[in-house]
Motif scaffolding. Structure first.
Motif, PDB file in Angstrom:
ATOM      1  N   ILE A 250       0.823  -1.208   0.000  1.00  0.00           N
ATOM      2  CA  ILE A 250       0.000   0.000   0.000  1.00  0.00           C
ATOM      3  C   ILE A 250       0.856   1.258   0.000  1.00  0.00           C
ATOM      4  N   ARG A 251       1.873   1.295   0.838  1.00  0.00           N
ATOM      5  CA  ARG A 251       2.714   2.489   0.949  1.00  0.00           C
ATOM      6  C   ARG A 251       3.385   2.815  -0.383  1.00  0.00           C
ATOM      7  N   GLN A 252       4.000   1.805  -0.994  1.00  0.00           N
ATOM      8  CA  GLN A 252       4.683   2.022  -2.262  1.00  0.00           C
ATOM      9  C   GLN A 252       3.696   2.341  -3.381  1.00  0.00           C
ATOM     10  N   LEU A 253       2.512   1.735  -3.316  1.00  0.00           N
ATOM     11  CA  LEU A 253       1.508   1.961  -4.355  1.00  0.00           C
ATOM     12  C   LEU A 253       0.985   3.391  -4.308  1.00  0.00           C
ATOM     13  N   VAL A 254       0.661   3.884  -3.116  1.00  0.00           N
ATOM     14  CA  VAL A 254       0.172   5.260  -2.984  1.00  0.00           C
ATOM     15  C   VAL A 254       1.253   6.247  -3.418  1.00  0.00           C
ATOM     16  N   THR A 255       2.499   5.998  -3.030  1.00  0.00           N
ATOM     17  CA  THR A 255       3.602   6.878  -3.425  1.00  0.00           C
ATOM     18  C   THR A 255       3.751   6.917  -4.936  1.00  0.00           C
ATOM     19  N   SER A 256       3.687   5.762  -5.584  1.00  0.00           N
ATOM     20  CA  SER A 256       3.853   5.689  -7.035  1.00  0.00           C
ATOM     21  C   SER A 256       2.739   6.431  -7.760  1.00  0.00           C
ATOM     22  N   ILE A 257       1.488   6.222  -7.337  1.00  0.00           N
ATOM     23  CA  ILE A 257       0.362   6.868  -8.005  1.00  0.00           C
ATOM     24  C   ILE A 257       0.406   8.378  -7.795  1.00  0.00           C
ATOM     25  N   ALA A 258       0.774   8.813  -6.602  1.00  0.00           N
ATOM     26  CA  ALA A 258       0.879  10.250  -6.345  1.00  0.00           C
ATOM     27  C   ALA A 258       1.961  10.887  -7.209  1.00  0.00           C
ATOM     28  N   LEU A 259       3.090  10.212  -7.374  1.00  0.00           N
ATOM     29  CA  LEU A 259       4.158  10.732  -8.231  1.00  0.00           C
ATOM     30  C   LEU A 259       3.687  10.851  -9.682  1.00  0.00           C
ATOM     31  N   ILE A 260       2.973   9.854 -10.169  1.00  0.00           N
ATOM     32  CA  ILE A 260       2.470   9.900 -11.546  1.00  0.00           C
ATOM     33  C   ILE A 260       1.460  11.037 -11.697  1.00  0.00           C
ATOM     34  N   TYR A 261       0.616  11.213 -10.674  1.00  0.00           N
ATOM     35  CA  TYR A 261      -0.389  12.285 -10.704  1.00  0.00           C
ATOM     36  C   TYR A 261       0.285  13.650 -10.761  1.00  0.00           C
ATOM     37  N   LEU A 262       1.299  13.857  -9.947  1.00  0.00           N
ATOM     38  CA  LEU A 262       2.029  15.130  -9.949  1.00  0.00           C
ATOM     39  C   LEU A 262       2.777  15.335 -11.255  1.00  0.00           C
ATOM     40  N   LEU A 263       3.344  14.258 -11.795  1.00  0.00           N
ATOM     41  CA  LEU A 263       4.041  14.361 -13.077  1.00  0.00           C
ATOM     42  C   LEU A 263       3.092  14.804 -14.177  1.00  0.00           C
ATOM     43  N   TYR A 264       1.862  14.314 -14.128  1.00  0.00           N
ATOM     44  CA  TYR A 264       0.879  14.712 -15.136  1.00  0.00           C
ATOM     45  C   TYR A 264       0.580  16.215 -15.051  1.00  0.00           C
ATOM     46  N   TYR A 265       0.376  16.712 -13.836  1.00  0.00           N
ATOM     47  CA  TYR A 265       0.067  18.135 -13.683  1.00  0.00           C
ATOM     48  C   TYR A 265       1.229  19.007 -14.125  1.00  0.00           C
ATOM     49  N   CYS A 266       2.437  18.652 -13.715  1.00  0.00           N
ATOM     50  CA  CYS A 266       3.608  19.447 -14.109  1.00  0.00           C
ATOM     51  C   CYS A 266       3.801  19.419 -15.620  1.00  0.00           C
ATOM     52  N   SER A 267       3.621  18.253 -16.224  1.00  0.00           N
ATOM     53  CA  SER A 267       3.775  18.128 -17.677  1.00  0.00           C
ATOM     54  C   SER A 267       2.690  18.901 -18.404  1.00  0.00           C
ATOM     55  N   ALA A 268       1.458  18.883 -17.859  1.00  0.00           N
ATOM     56  CA  ALA A 268       0.358  19.584 -18.512  1.00  0.00           C
ATOM     57  C   ALA A 268       0.601  21.088 -18.546  1.00  0.00           C
ATOM     58  N   TYR A 269       1.129  21.663 -17.448  1.00  0.00           N
ATOM     59  CA  TYR A 269       1.444  23.093 -17.446  1.00  0.00           C
ATOM     60  C   TYR A 269       2.527  23.412 -18.474  1.00  0.00           C
TER      61      TYR A 269
END
Length: 318
Positions: free
Chosen positions: A184-203
């Motif tokens: 769970i810990r690694q999974l939440v960290t991975s998904i959050a990183l991908i989510y942030l990467l999407y926002y940064c890339s979109a800007y």
């Protein structure tokens, strides 16, 4: 005689049975030396006979779901070459020498270090909070008329929390089915990183749209994100966190990403713009920038109006 081991494949953790007797029986009945409870296994499915010259004979004992030895259906096989793969009903197994070399140890995510990004739950909490801030920032920047805290809360709960929660739930169930455990810990960290990467890339992509006065950067980004980056991220997680085989991880990543990628691409305004002569999505990016960076020459309002007046039916001005 050298000791033998029967490796029985299960989800994530294999089961090993030592074969020390001259004759070892395998099946679903309780009087067998090795009991397999799978319903496709016969009460007495096969027997393994060990000889003094280190050869082994594998004998099939059933007509229903007969044992496949080395990928082939055989009545029996005498061999000295190990390992030998066995299909006992739908149970996958291997007959191995006890000296058989095991695979190299896979390191834990973060190397077991508490301060590593994947090594402590606090990093997962921090990254999820960063995702909530990013979602709220997007809502604020797109609120052209008025801003309400209640609307912000609804947007963050609907877009950010539900998106992250849905991915965590789906991948947790999948990981449990594949390897009989979850991270769970690694999974939440991975998904959050991908989510942030999407926002940064979109800007960044929005800035590229404005810079080139075109929509192809956002089109390439959206298609590349769903068709390339998401499957790669899932495959890397399955390989380095769940420790699945590389080939299996790639296939699973494509299968997992497809239900997300196909509807998202088909419903994207970029695809409608490419396929239709008319689209609700503009063929240019109309956001403003304080830096006002354009590669194409600017046209004054007067010149644009004059060009528009001279256009024929169905044409449009640059």
């Amino acid at each position: 005689m050298a000791a033998l081991m029967l490796e029985i494949s299960t989800r994530g953790l294999h089961r090993y049975q030592s074969i020390e007797r001259e004759v070892t029986t395998i099946g679903r009945a309780l009087d067998n030396d090795i009991i397999l409870s799978d319903p496709t296994v016969a009460p007495h499915h096969l027997k393994i006979i060990r000889y003094g010259d280190d050869s082994v004979e594998i004998v099939n004992l059933t007509e229903v779901n007969p044992t496949r030895i080395g990928g082939h259906q055989r009545a029996s096989l005498v061999t000295e070459a190990l390992p030998v793969s066995l299909e006992i009903g739908r149970v996958q197994a291997q007959l191995l020498p006890q000296s058989f070399a095991v695979a190299a140890t896979r390191p834990l995510a973060g190397g077991g270090r508490r301060g590593h990004l994947f090594g402590h739950a606090s990093w997962a909490v921090i990254l999820v909070l960063a995702c909530l801030i990013a979602g709220g920032l997007e809502f604020y920047l797109n609120s052209y008329n008025s801003f309400k805290w209640s609307d912000l809360l609804k947007y963050v709960l609907r877009e950010t929390v539900l998106t992250i929660g849905a991915f965590v739930l789906a991948l947790t169930i999948l990981e449990r089915l594949l390897v009989n455990r979850w991270e769970i810990r690694q999974l939440v960290t991975s998904i959050a990183l991908i989510y942030l990467l999407y926002y940064c890339s979109a800007y960044f992509v929005d800035a590229m749209d404005y810079l080139f006065s075109a929509s192809w950067p956002s089109t390439l980004f959206r298609f590349g994100w769903y068709l390339g980056l998401i499957p790669c991220a899932i495959a890397l997680y399955l390989i380095h966190i769940s420790h699945l085989k590389r080939s299996r991880s790639i296939i699973l990543a494509v299968l997992i990403a497809s239900p997300i990628a196909v509807p998202s691409i088909l419903q994207s305004p970029e695809l409608r713009t490419l396929l239709d002569d008319f689209s609700s999505a503009a063929r240019y990016h109309n956001s403003l920038s304080s830096m006002d960076l354009h590669l194409k020459p600017k046209v004054s309002i007067e010149t644009f109006i004059q060009q528009a007046q001279n256009l024929g039916p169905g044409a449009y001005a640059d």
